[in-house]
Design an enzyme around this catalytic site. Structure first.
Site, short mmCIF file in Angstrom:
data_model
loop_
_atom_site.label_atom_id
_atom_site.label_comp_id
_atom_site.label_asym_id
_atom_site.label_seq_id
_atom_site.Cartn_x
_atom_site.Cartn_y
_atom_site.Cartn_z
N GLU A 156 0.84 -1.21 0.00
CA GLU A 156 0.00 0.00 0.00
C GLU A 156 0.87 1.25 0.00
O GLU A 156 0.54 2.24 -0.67
CB GLU A 156 -0.95 0.00 1.20
CG GLU A 156 -1.99 1.10 1.14
CD GLU A 156 -2.95 0.97 -0.02
OE1 GLU A 156 -3.13 1.99 -0.73
OE2 GLU A 156 -3.52 -0.11 -0.23
N GLU B 243 1.27 6.36 -7.14
CA GLU B 243 0.20 7.31 -7.48
C GLU B 243 0.67 8.75 -7.35
O GLU B 243 0.36 9.59 -8.20
CB GLU B 243 -1.02 7.06 -6.59
CG GLU B 243 -1.76 5.79 -6.92
CD GLU B 243 -2.96 5.55 -6.03
OE1 GLU B 243 -3.16 6.30 -5.04
OE2 GLU B 243 -3.71 4.61 -6.32
#
Length: 123
Positions: free
Chosen positions: A69, A76
């Site tokens: 994550e 991102e």
């Protein structure tokens, strides 16, 4: 060699790493959800007195999901910086692949959890 400067850089690197974890935890809902699930999983293992090898498998799975994550969040952020939030087909591929890596890690964690529960039920 200046040992003092080298140690300062070492501790500075740890500070940067913890800052990244803290910022991800404050900004990413999925990371917070995964931390809550991790707490329940560890508590579940403690209550059921899971043996050390199964507990290790659960803890490693938790860290793997959380690490993925963090990588997903980094990917991102880099893509958003480079693309300035403008849609681009390659940006979508990269973001989807990073999200897919998190999903694969989560599937692995679910499989481990299932095997641990099965071993506890069987005794």
């Amino acid at each position: 060699m200046n040992t003092k400067k080298k140690n300062a850089n070492f501790f500075k690197a740890f500070n940067h790493a913890f800052t990244g974890i803290r910022r991800t935890a404050t900004r990413e809902r999925n990371f917070r959800i995964q931390i809550i699930i991790a707490i329940f999983a560890v508590a579940f293992c403690i209550v059921l007195q899971v043996d050390s090898w199964h507990f290790l498998a659960v803890v490693l799975s938790i860290f793997f999901v959380l690490a993925m994550e963090l990588v997903n969040t980094a990917v991102e952020a880099i893509i958003d910086l480079v693309c300035k939030n403008q849609p681009h087909p390659l940006a979508k591929i990269a973001k989807d692949a990073a999200a897919g890596a998190v999903l694969m890690a989560a599937f692995q964690a679910v499989i481990v959890a299932g095997l641990v529960v099965l071993s506890v039920v069987r005794g």
